[in-house]
Design a protein around this motif. Structure first.
Motif, PDB file in Angstrom:
ATOM      1  N   ILE A 117       0.842  -1.206   0.000  1.00 13.67           N
ATOM      2  CA  ILE A 117       0.000   0.000   0.000  1.00 13.67           C
ATOM      3  C   ILE A 117       0.870   1.247   0.000  1.00 13.67           C
ATOM      4  CG2 ILE A 117      -1.602   1.367   1.405  1.00 13.67           C
ATOM      5  CD1 ILE A 117      -2.865  -1.320   2.280  1.00 13.67           C
ATOM      6  N   MET A 118       1.897   1.246   0.823  1.00 15.33           N
ATOM      7  CA  MET A 118       2.772   2.418   0.926  1.00 15.33           C
ATOM      8  C   MET A 118       3.576   2.617  -0.342  1.00 15.33           C
ATOM      9  SD  MET A 118       2.000   3.860   3.642  1.00 15.33           S
ATOM     10  CE  MET A 118       0.362   3.284   3.246  1.00 15.33           C
ATOM     11  N   GLU A 119       3.930   1.515  -0.987  1.00  7.91           N
ATOM     12  CA  GLU A 119       4.653   1.593  -2.253  1.00  7.91           C
ATOM     13  C   GLU A 119       3.790   2.271  -3.309  1.00  7.91           C
ATOM     14  OE1 GLU A 119       6.251  -1.899  -4.842  1.00  7.91           O
ATOM     15  OE2 GLU A 119       7.242  -1.966  -2.868  1.00  7.91           O
ATOM     16  N   GLN A 120       2.504   1.917  -3.319  1.00  7.60           N
ATOM     17  CA  GLN A 120       1.578   2.510  -4.279  1.00  7.60           C
ATOM     18  C   GLN A 120       1.343   3.988  -3.993  1.00  7.60           C
ATOM     19  OE1 GLN A 120      -1.874   0.035  -3.900  1.00  7.60           O
ATOM     20  NE2 GLN A 120      -1.013  -1.632  -5.090  1.00  7.60           N
ATOM     21  N   LYS A 121       1.284   4.332  -2.708  1.00  7.67           N
ATOM     22  CA  LYS A 121       1.009   5.712  -2.324  1.00  7.67           C
ATOM     23  C   LYS A 121       2.261   6.567  -2.291  1.00  7.67           C
ATOM     24  CE  LYS A 121      -3.149   5.268   0.412  1.00  7.67           C
ATOM     25  NZ  LYS A 121      -3.792   5.649   1.643  1.00  7.67           N
ATOM     26  N   GLY A 122       3.411   5.925  -2.263  1.00  4.96           N
ATOM     27  CA  GLY A 122       4.653   6.679  -2.212  1.00  4.96           C
ATOM     28  C   GLY A 122       5.044   7.092  -0.802  1.00  4.96           C
ATOM     29  N   GLY A 123       4.544   6.453   0.215  1.00  6.52           N
ATOM     30  CA  GLY A 123       4.903   6.768   1.603  1.00  6.52           C
ATOM     31  C   GLY A 123       3.738   6.531   2.524  1.00  6.52           C
ATOM     32  N   ASP A 124       3.985   6.611   3.813  1.00  4.94           N
ATOM     33  CA  ASP A 124       2.988   6.348   4.842  1.00  4.94           C
ATOM     34  C   ASP A 124       2.397   7.662   5.336  1.00  4.94           C
ATOM     35  OD1 ASP A 124       1.417   5.121   6.716  1.00  4.94           O
ATOM     36  OD2 ASP A 124       3.051   4.048   7.692  1.00  4.94           O
ATOM     37  N   LEU A 125       1.379   7.557   6.134  1.00  2.00           N
ATOM     38  CA  LEU A 125       0.739   8.711   6.737  1.00  2.00           C
ATOM     39  C   LEU A 125       1.045   8.780   8.215  1.00  2.00           C
ATOM     40  CD1 LEU A 125      -2.781   8.191   5.149  1.00  2.00           C
ATOM     41  CD2 LEU A 125      -1.049   9.823   4.410  1.00  2.00           C
ATOM     42  N   GLY A 126       0.932   9.929   8.766  1.00  2.00           N
ATOM     43  CA  GLY A 126       1.017  10.082  10.219  1.00  2.00           C
ATOM     44  C   GLY A 126       2.387   9.847  10.783  1.00  2.00           C
ATOM     45  N   ASP A 127       2.416   9.393  12.036  1.00  2.00           N
ATOM     46  CA  ASP A 127       3.656   9.215  12.774  1.00  2.00           C
ATOM     47  C   ASP A 127       4.561   8.155  12.172  1.00  2.00           C
ATOM     48  OD1 ASP A 127       3.029  11.132  14.589  1.00  2.00           O
ATOM     49  OD2 ASP A 127       2.233   9.752  16.092  1.00  2.00           O
ATOM     50  N   GLN A 128       4.018   7.279  11.349  1.00  2.00           N
ATOM     51  CA  GLN A 128       4.828   6.208  10.799  1.00  2.00           C
ATOM     52  C   GLN A 128       5.360   6.556   9.413  1.00  2.00           C
ATOM     53  OE1 GLN A 128       2.748   2.543  10.929  1.00  2.00           O
ATOM     54  NE2 GLN A 128       2.675   2.498  13.131  1.00  2.00           N
ATOM     55  N   GLN A 129       5.336   7.811   9.059  1.00  2.00           N
ATOM     56  CA  GLN A 129       5.800   8.221   7.747  1.00  2.00           C
ATOM     57  C   GLN A 129       7.249   7.821   7.560  1.00  2.00           C
ATOM     58  OE1 GLN A 129       5.345  12.340   6.967  1.00  2.00           O
ATOM     59  NE2 GLN A 129       6.061  12.202   4.892  1.00  2.00           N
ATOM     60  N   GLU A 130       7.538   7.174   6.454  1.00  3.50           N
ATOM     61  CA  GLU A 130       8.904   6.743   6.210  1.00  3.50           C
ATOM     62  C   GLU A 130       9.787   7.966   6.118  1.00  3.50           C
ATOM     63  OE1 GLU A 130       9.198   3.320   3.967  1.00  3.50           O
ATOM     64  OE2 GLU A 130      11.092   3.877   3.062  1.00  3.50           O
ATOM     65  N   GLY A 131      10.886   7.916   6.798  1.00  2.00           N
ATOM     66  CA  GLY A 131      11.802   9.038   6.833  1.00  2.00           C
ATOM     67  C   GLY A 131      11.554   9.963   8.012  1.00  2.00           C
ATOM     68  N   ALA A 132      10.527   9.711   8.792  1.00  2.05           N
ATOM     69  CA  ALA A 132      10.275  10.540   9.965  1.00  2.05           C
ATOM     70  C   ALA A 132      11.409  10.363  10.955  1.00  2.05           C
ATOM     71  CB  ALA A 132       8.953  10.152  10.622  1.00  2.05           C
ATOM     72  N   ASP A 133      11.722  11.416  11.700  1.00  2.00           N
ATOM     73  CA  ASP A 133      12.829  11.357  12.648  1.00  2.00           C
ATOM     74  C   ASP A 133      12.574  10.358  13.754  1.00  2.00           C
ATOM     75  OD1 ASP A 133      14.167  13.291  11.230  1.00  2.00           O
ATOM     76  OD2 ASP A 133      13.363  14.935  12.432  1.00  2.00           O
ATOM     77  N   GLU A 134      11.402  10.433  14.393  1.00  2.00           N
ATOM     78  CA  GLU A 134      11.093   9.531  15.486  1.00  2.00           C
ATOM     79  C   GLU A 134       9.617   9.629  15.831  1.00  2.00           C
ATOM     80  OE1 GLU A 134      12.668  10.732  19.393  1.00  2.00           O
ATOM     81  OE2 GLU A 134      13.224  12.606  18.447  1.00  2.00           O
ATOM     82  N   VAL A 135       9.132   8.650  16.581  1.00  2.00           N
ATOM     83  CA  VAL A 135       7.783   8.668  17.109  1.00  2.00           C
ATOM     84  C   VAL A 135       7.909   9.038  18.576  1.00  2.00           C
ATOM     85  CG1 VAL A 135       5.713   7.330  17.557  1.00  2.00           C
ATOM     86  CG2 VAL A 135       7.050   6.898  15.505  1.00  2.00           C
TER      87      VAL A 135
END
Length: 194
Positions: A117-135
């Motif tokens: 799903i994330m591959e199709q959308k080009g990334g995740d939403l919210g706190d789990q966004q790929e490349g996010a610094d930290e949760v």
């Protein structure tokens, strides 16, 4: 002088406890970060970091072990960081050692689906966004936390579901992921109909 202060800060029970026993007492009091610092056992330390919301530190602790439980927990931590390929690899390692492990099979399938799903959308939403610094979870002083504006209800709901799951220690990661993905799929279907 510092040694005298250290000695005074110690309690009698502290003199008789191993680091892992002291860590368990802190863990039981839900002082997870302090427990993680006290534990010497990497598995227990990883679980404490995970419960503290320190998923990167949890991956470091779990990576020190090769048991199926450690690999499974490593996969769970990677999922929370949005690193689905690494999660799948970790679940595969756990399943090599315990092929009939239903929870690992379910979490692996969910991680694969989420990765697609994330591959199709080009990334995740919210706190789990790929490349996010930290949760980060403001557990101790929520009144000092910072409000974040996020477009749409989706990311806010994801964070809320994640926070609820972290508080409920009996919930399996598969249950959390299943609920999260079902919610996101329902929102996608609703948006497509509009």
């Amino acid at each position: 002088m510092k040694h005298g202060v250290f000695f005074l800060a110690m309690t009698w029970t502290g003199l008789w406890l191993t680091p892992d026993q002291a860590g368990q007492r802190l863990f039981d009091k839900q002082q997870y970060a302090d427990a993680a610092e006290a534990f010497q056992d990497p598995l227990r330390q990883g679980v404490a970091w995970y419960r503290a919301g320190e998923f990167e530190k949890a991956t470091q602790a779990f990576a020190r072990l090769s048991s199926p439980e450690a690999r499974y927990n490593l996969g769970n931590a990677w999922v929370m960081l949005g690193k689905y390929d690494k999660a799948v690899a970790s679940y595969d390692q756990a399943l090599e050692q315990r092929p009939d492990w239903t929870d690992a099979q379910e979490n692996r399938a969910l991680a694969v689906a989420r990765g697609k799903i994330m591959e199709q959308k080009g990334g995740d939403l919210g706190d789990q966004q790929e490349g996010a610094d930290e949760v980060v979870f403001d557990k101790k002083k929520p009144q000092e936390g910072q409000d974040t504006q996020v477009a749409g209800d989706q990311a806010a709901s994801d964070s809320m579901v994640q926070a609820m799951w972290l508080r409920n220690v009996q919930t399996k990661p598969a249950d959390f992921l299943r609920a999260k993905f079902a919610y996101q799929l329902a929102n996608e279907d609703a948006e497509a109909e509009e």
